[in-house]
Design a protein around this motif. Structure first.
Motif, PDB file in Angstrom:
ATOM      1  N   UNK A 127     -43.796  48.103 -34.616  1.00  0.00           N
ATOM      2  CA  UNK A 127     -42.359  48.160 -34.321  1.00  0.00           C
ATOM      3  C   UNK A 127     -42.184  48.173 -32.813  1.00  0.00           C
ATOM      4  N   UNK A 128     -41.404  47.234 -32.303  1.00  0.00           N
ATOM      5  CA  UNK A 128     -41.204  47.140 -30.862  1.00  0.00           C
ATOM      6  C   UNK A 128     -40.234  48.194 -30.354  1.00  0.00           C
ATOM      7  N   UNK A 129     -40.272  48.414 -29.044  1.00  0.00           N
ATOM      8  CA  UNK A 129     -39.427  49.457 -28.435  1.00  0.00           C
ATOM      9  C   UNK A 129     -37.949  49.154 -28.650  1.00  0.00           C
ATOM     10  N   UNK A 130     -37.596  47.867 -28.611  1.00  0.00           N
ATOM     11  CA  UNK A 130     -36.189  47.493 -28.751  1.00  0.00           C
ATOM     12  C   UNK A 130     -35.689  47.807 -30.155  1.00  0.00           C
ATOM     13  N   UNK A 131     -36.533  47.482 -31.136  1.00  0.00           N
ATOM     14  CA  UNK A 131     -36.151  47.724 -32.536  1.00  0.00           C
ATOM     15  C   UNK A 131     -36.005  49.217 -32.810  1.00  0.00           C
ATOM     16  N   UNK A 132     -36.918  50.004 -32.259  1.00  0.00           N
ATOM     17  CA  UNK A 132     -36.810  51.464 -32.417  1.00  0.00           C
ATOM     18  C   UNK A 132     -35.495  51.954 -31.820  1.00  0.00           C
ATOM     19  N   UNK A 133     -35.178  51.470 -30.650  1.00  0.00           N
ATOM     20  CA  UNK A 133     -33.942  51.888 -29.987  1.00  0.00           C
ATOM     21  C   UNK A 133     -32.733  51.601 -30.852  1.00  0.00           C
ATOM     22  N   UNK A 134     -32.721  50.441 -31.485  1.00  0.00           N
ATOM     23  CA  UNK A 134     -31.576  50.084 -32.342  1.00  0.00           C
ATOM     24  C   UNK A 134     -31.483  50.983 -33.565  1.00  0.00           C
ATOM     25  N   UNK A 135     -32.647  51.302 -34.141  1.00  0.00           N
ATOM     26  CA  UNK A 135     -32.619  52.187 -35.313  1.00  0.00           C
ATOM     27  C   UNK A 135     -32.168  53.589 -34.929  1.00  0.00           C
ATOM     28  N   UNK A 136     -32.590  54.048 -33.763  1.00  0.00           N
ATOM     29  CA  UNK A 136     -32.173  55.378 -33.302  1.00  0.00           C
ATOM     30  C   UNK A 136     -30.672  55.375 -32.989  1.00  0.00           C
ATOM     31  N   UNK A 137     -30.181  54.300 -32.389  1.00  0.00           N
ATOM     32  CA  UNK A 137     -28.731  54.176 -32.147  1.00  0.00           C
ATOM     33  C   UNK A 137     -27.949  54.323 -33.450  1.00  0.00           C
ATOM     34  N   UNK A 138     -28.413  53.588 -34.467  1.00  0.00           N
ATOM     35  CA  UNK A 138     -27.743  53.582 -35.758  1.00  0.00           C
ATOM     36  C   UNK A 138     -27.794  54.962 -36.417  1.00  0.00           C
ATOM     37  N   UNK A 139     -28.948  55.628 -36.309  1.00  0.00           N
ATOM     38  CA  UNK A 139     -29.054  56.991 -36.862  1.00  0.00           C
ATOM     39  C   UNK A 139     -28.069  57.930 -36.171  1.00  0.00           C
ATOM     40  N   UNK A 140     -27.949  57.798 -34.858  1.00  0.00           N
ATOM     41  CA  UNK A 140     -27.025  58.675 -34.117  1.00  0.00           C
ATOM     42  C   UNK A 140     -25.583  58.437 -34.551  1.00  0.00           C
ATOM     43  N   UNK A 141     -25.242  57.185 -34.782  1.00  0.00           N
ATOM     44  CA  UNK A 141     -23.881  56.848 -35.215  1.00  0.00           C
ATOM     45  C   UNK A 141     -23.575  57.460 -36.586  1.00  0.00           C
ATOM     46  N   UNK A 142     -24.513  57.319 -37.515  1.00  0.00           N
ATOM     47  CA  UNK A 142     -24.287  57.842 -38.870  1.00  0.00           C
ATOM     48  C   UNK A 142     -24.296  59.367 -38.886  1.00  0.00           C
TER      49      UNK A 142
END
Lengths: 161, 161, 161
Positions: A1-16
């Motif tokens: 998993x690339x750093x960018x993809x992790x960042x997006x998943x963490x963004x989404x978790x924070x939003x939810x």
């Protein structure tokens, strides 16, 4: 998993997660109302509202925190709580849109009498809320007796569809 | 912290967050019932159920959304809400298992009379739910008057142990 | 986004998620009480409490799970549930501090009579809870009839300010 993809998943978790926290905060705000007014904690009850928030019960409109506080301190309310009252709110239906929200619930007002309690009122409640200074506050609460009127019914369906 | 370890922690967070969201969605679905039926919003109330969902109250089994809608539109229900009723549900105990769930709560039915409200019914409710087309829906609701019968008691303990 | 920064964000998400899960667990624990005691599930009801937990209703203090179980099994309680009762608790106000927590809610006790139900009691409830063996348990529940007394009022304001 690339750093960018992790960042997006963490963004989404924070939003939810923030969405769940907002709904929790609003549910807890509304859950505080009954205990506070039955205890006669007028200042704390008023602070559930925004500075310029309003609370309308049928034709009686209370504007601003001071008006809510006065209602709790009024002779009529003090008579209720001296006798023993339960302002009993159901778990609300909540919908959040960024920094504003709506909530709907029914509530019961129980009053102690000689032998047990009577049910004085069953009420429809609609809340408009806003995040102000980082805290959810009631901007407008509209309540109407469940008496078969269109006024009561329209409050119930505003936020639950 | 290596990329693989981060990925595992993010996976786990997503799983736990989804569990909370499912429970929130189910609690909100159940919280909508009272306001909708007291407003007479028959179609919206029926849509809380799955297309082929059922609602059984004592010996009366309503099968399918149309049957739930007919109940809300019935003369008996319209008489209740014209007079002024509160279908008041407690916060449910919820247990989710992937795409199915159970919930249990008690409910009260309050009806306006000359001076205040009377408590017509106190009821045990058990819900079976399923995630259908990405939305939680009621597959089966079974309700029984809290009258000391084994039928009522067994509903209460089904999902709360 | 660097690995260290991601790690910090994931740490923070875990902390916030755990807070929501704790509150959910406590709300669900409290939601189980009514259904269990109305079903007469004495052992399961007692297990909501810690081994040495207590439950005080006005002047009656039950100490330990066995005492809670005895209350549910008592002739007085069995008479209530044989006739048909609803111990109906509102959604609690919850505040968690690491492995201990407080919660406050009002509750109603409804009892079936000839034609409908009467409201026997409306009660203020304060819970002290602790995470013991990885599970939230009631350490102390204090309940007092909402009868205008300072005892009832002080319970209501303990955890809601």
């Amino acid at each position: 998993m690339g750093a960018e993809q992790v960042g997006q998943r963490v963004d989404e978790l924070e939003r939810r997660l923030r969405a769940l926290e907002d709904e929790r905060d609003i549910a807890q705000l509304i859950a505080r109302y009954g205990p506070l007014v039955d205890a006669g904690a007028a200042t704390a009850a008023a602070q559930l509202w925004a500075t310029d928030g309003s609370y309308t019960v049928e034709d009686n409109r209370m504007a601003g925190r001071a008006a809510v506080q006065s209602m709790v301190e009024s002779e009529a309310h003090q008579r209720l709580i001296d006798r023993g009252s339960a302002h009993f709110l159901a778990a609300p239906v909540i919908s959040v849109d960024a920094d504003t929200a709506q909530a709907v619930c029914e509530s019961l007002l129980c009053l102690r009498h000689t032998d047990g309690y009577t049910l004085l009122r069953a009420t429809a409640n609609h809340f408009r809320l806003a995040r102000i200074d980082g805290r959810w506050q009631i901007v407008e609460r509209t309540a109407h007796l469940l008496d078969g009127s269109e006024s009561a019914r329209s409050l119930l369906t505003r936020a639950v569809h």
